[in-house]
Write a protein that holds these residues in place. Structure first.
Motif, PDB file in Angstrom:
ATOM      1  N   VAL A   1      -3.407  -1.017  -9.772  1.00 21.87           N
ATOM      2  CA  VAL A   1      -2.808  -2.238 -10.302  1.00 21.87           C
ATOM      3  C   VAL A   1      -3.697  -2.880 -11.375  1.00 21.87           C
ATOM      4  O   VAL A   1      -3.211  -3.338 -12.401  1.00 21.87           O
ATOM      5  CB  VAL A   1      -2.523  -3.238  -9.158  1.00 21.87           C
TER       6      VAL A   1
ATOM      7  N   LYS B   1      -4.760   0.673  -3.420  1.00 22.73           N
ATOM      8  CA  LYS B   1      -3.864   0.331  -4.528  1.00 22.73           C
ATOM      9  C   LYS B   1      -4.451  -0.563  -5.617  1.00 22.73           C
ATOM     10  O   LYS B   1      -3.908  -0.606  -6.715  1.00 22.73           O
ATOM     11  CB  LYS B   1      -2.593  -0.314  -3.976  1.00 22.73           C
TER      12      LYS B   1
ATOM     13  N   MET C   1      -6.032 -11.528 -13.591  1.00 24.54           N
ATOM     14  CA  MET C   1      -4.927 -10.967 -12.827  1.00 24.54           C
ATOM     15  C   MET C   1      -4.875 -11.679 -11.480  1.00 24.54           C
ATOM     16  O   MET C   1      -5.912 -11.855 -10.839  1.00 24.54           O
ATOM     17  CB  MET C   1      -5.156  -9.474 -12.565  1.00 24.54           C
TER      18      MET C   1
ATOM     19  N   ARG D   1       0.881 -10.120  -8.561  1.00 24.23           N
ATOM     20  CA  ARG D   1       1.268  -8.779  -8.094  1.00 24.23           C
ATOM     21  C   ARG D   1       0.946  -8.697  -6.615  1.00 24.23           C
ATOM     22  O   ARG D   1      -0.064  -9.233  -6.170  1.00 24.23           O
ATOM     23  CB  ARG D   1       0.473  -7.712  -8.846  1.00 24.23           C
ATOM     24  N   ASN D   2       1.775  -8.029  -5.861  1.00 26.34           N
ATOM     25  CA  ASN D   2       1.573  -7.917  -4.417  1.00 26.34           C
ATOM     26  C   ASN D   2       0.880  -6.613  -4.056  1.00 26.34           C
ATOM     27  O   ASN D   2       1.366  -5.527  -4.349  1.00 26.34           O
ATOM     28  CB  ASN D   2       2.915  -8.018  -3.691  1.00 26.34           C
ATOM     29  N   VAL D   3      -0.298  -6.747  -3.442  1.00 29.00           N
ATOM     30  CA  VAL D   3      -1.032  -5.619  -2.888  1.00 29.00           C
ATOM     31  C   VAL D   3      -1.510  -6.077  -1.506  1.00 29.00           C
ATOM     32  O   VAL D   3      -2.488  -6.814  -1.405  1.00 29.00           O
ATOM     33  CB  VAL D   3      -2.241  -5.203  -3.759  1.00 29.00           C
TER      34      VAL D   3
ATOM     35  N   ILE E   1      -3.642 -11.369  -7.735  1.00 30.20           N
ATOM     36  CA  ILE E   1      -3.214 -10.391  -6.743  1.00 30.20           C
ATOM     37  C   ILE E   1      -2.975 -11.115  -5.429  1.00 30.20           C
ATOM     38  O   ILE E   1      -3.880 -11.754  -4.883  1.00 30.20           O
ATOM     39  CB  ILE E   1      -4.279  -9.284  -6.538  1.00 30.20           C
TER      40      ILE E   1
END
Length: 135
Positions: free
Chosen positions: A82, A78, A49, A68-70, A51
């Motif tokens: 995710v 978060k 993944m 994915r944006n965290v 991030i």
């Protein structure tokens, strides 16, 4: 002592080469940081993944395809939402790599033992001509 005086140039070369080996770690590549090639292998072979820990405004201007944006400030809260499987490799990315290196510490504290940062961040990703998308 005579050896040192007679071979000062060899000692100087050894010191310079040692400094050159340490330079990437000092610059922010860090121990355990992934090259772009290593990151691609993890993504393709182990379904890692990606991030992105940049702020949403930065993320919108461009990010690793499929990331994915965290944001770093919300990572502790978060990341478990995710990435539910803590055994999956997690590649943390930011603009240049510094925030991602800090994010690795947070992720490991949360139990993501396979978390690593991308050395050089999105800058290195773009330099390698790898796919970037905009939100």
């Amino acid at each position: 002592m005579k050896f040192i005086l007679d071979n000062w140039y060899l000692i100087l070369i050894a010191l310079i080469s040692g400094a050159m080996l340490l330079a990437p770690m000092i610059k922010g590549g860090g121990v355990g940081a992934l090259s772009t090639a290593q990151a691609i292998q993890l993504i393709n072979r182990e379904k890692a993944m990606v991030i992105d820990v940049c702020e949403p405004e930065e993320f919108a201007t461009g990010h690793v395809k499929g990331a994915r944006n965290v944001p770093l400030g919300q990572l502790e809260e978060k990341l478990p939402q995710v990435v539910k499987n803590k055994a999956l490799p997690v590649i943390l990315v930011c603009a240049k790599g510094a925030r991602a290196s800090r994010a690795v510490g947070i992720a490991k504290k949360l139990g993501y033992d396979n978390a690593q940062s991308l050395s050089g961040g999105l800058t290195a990703w773009r330099a390698a001509s790898l796919p970037v998308e905009k939100a």
